[in-house]
Design a protein around this motif. Structure first.
Motif, PDB file in Angstrom:
ATOM      1  N   CYS A  31      18.488  27.856  16.351  1.00 47.24           N
ATOM      2  CA  CYS A  31      19.769  27.773  17.049  1.00 47.24           C
ATOM      3  C   CYS A  31      19.961  28.976  17.965  1.00 47.24           C
ATOM      4  O   CYS A  31      20.352  28.833  19.128  1.00 47.24           O
ATOM      5  N   GLN A  32      19.671  30.172  17.474  1.00 47.29           N
ATOM      6  CA  GLN A  32      19.830  31.377  18.286  1.00 47.29           C
ATOM      7  C   GLN A  32      18.890  31.372  19.485  1.00 47.29           C
ATOM      8  O   GLN A  32      19.260  31.818  20.567  1.00 47.29           O
ATOM      9  N   THR A  33      17.687  30.861  19.293  1.00 50.39           N
ATOM     10  CA  THR A  33      16.743  30.770  20.408  1.00 50.39           C
ATOM     11  C   THR A  33      17.295  29.860  21.499  1.00 50.39           C
ATOM     12  O   THR A  33      17.201  30.172  22.693  1.00 50.39           O
TER      13      THR A  33
ATOM     14  N   CYS B  30      28.233  30.083  21.266  1.00 52.58           N
ATOM     15  CA  CYS B  30      27.036  29.405  20.765  1.00 52.58           C
ATOM     16  C   CYS B  30      26.513  30.096  19.496  1.00 52.58           C
ATOM     17  O   CYS B  30      26.157  29.437  18.523  1.00 52.58           O
ATOM     18  N   MET B  31      26.484  31.419  19.507  1.00 54.36           N
ATOM     19  CA  MET B  31      26.001  32.164  18.334  1.00 54.36           C
ATOM     20  C   MET B  31      26.914  31.945  17.128  1.00 54.36           C
ATOM     21  O   MET B  31      26.438  31.871  15.997  1.00 54.36           O
TER      22      MET B  31
ATOM     23  N   CYS C  52      20.482  29.246  22.073  1.00 59.20           N
ATOM     24  CA  CYS C  52      21.608  29.952  22.695  1.00 59.20           C
ATOM     25  C   CYS C  52      21.110  30.983  23.707  1.00 59.20           C
ATOM     26  O   CYS C  52      21.644  31.087  24.823  1.00 59.20           O
ATOM     27  N   ASN C  53      20.096  31.746  23.321  1.00 61.54           N
ATOM     28  CA  ASN C  53      19.574  32.769  24.230  1.00 61.54           C
ATOM     29  C   ASN C  53      18.937  32.149  25.465  1.00 61.54           C
ATOM     30  O   ASN C  53      19.055  32.683  26.566  1.00 61.54           O
TER      31      ASN C  53
ATOM     32  N   CYS D 205      25.977  28.872  15.510  1.00 68.30           N
ATOM     33  CA  CYS D 205      24.731  29.013  14.744  1.00 68.30           C
ATOM     34  C   CYS D 205      25.003  29.427  13.296  1.00 68.30           C
ATOM     35  O   CYS D 205      24.249  29.067  12.395  1.00 68.30           O
TER      36      CYS D 205
ATOM     37  N   TYR E 154      18.816  28.749  11.649  1.00 67.90           N
ATOM     38  CA  TYR E 154      19.592  29.776  12.353  1.00 67.90           C
ATOM     39  C   TYR E 154      18.786  30.355  13.506  1.00 67.90           C
ATOM     40  O   TYR E 154      19.287  30.529  14.615  1.00 67.90           O
ATOM     41  N   ALA E 155      17.515  30.639  13.266  1.00 67.03           N
ATOM     42  CA  ALA E 155      16.651  31.207  14.305  1.00 67.03           C
ATOM     43  C   ALA E 155      16.446  30.224  15.454  1.00 67.03           C
ATOM     44  O   ALA E 155      16.472  30.615  16.628  1.00 67.03           O
TER      45      ALA E 155
END
Length: 80
Positions: A27-29, A67-68, A31-32, A71, A24-25
């Motif tokens: 994926c979020q990275t 995107c989030m 996206c950001n 995730c 999850y982390a």
């Protein structure tokens, strides 16, 4: 039955692991990073307050939200 046999048996019947917090982390990275690139391509800096939000930044934010949401699926998907 010895301990080694029990461990092997339990491992064989265990449910698949999920990607969890690490997936999850990651994926979020990603996206950001894409959102920062989107803002940069539009000539803006991510995180800077603006009096009015241009339409191009709205599309960057919609993309970030999409995107989030994806995730969340990554966090719950099995990793074999």
């Amino acid at each position: 039955m010895n301990l080694k046999s029990i461990v092997v048996l339990l491992t064989a019947v265990a449910a698949p692991a999920v990607a969890g917090p690490l997936g999850y982390a990651i994926c979020q990275t990603g996206c950001n990073s894409l959102a920062v690139a989107c803002y940069g391509a539009a000539g803006f800096t991510m995180g800077v307050a603006l009096p009015a939000v241009p339409a191009v930044l709205v599309s960057c934010n919609v993309g970030l939200g999409t995107c989030m949401a994806a995730c969340a699926v990554v966090a719950l998907s099995p990793t074999l």
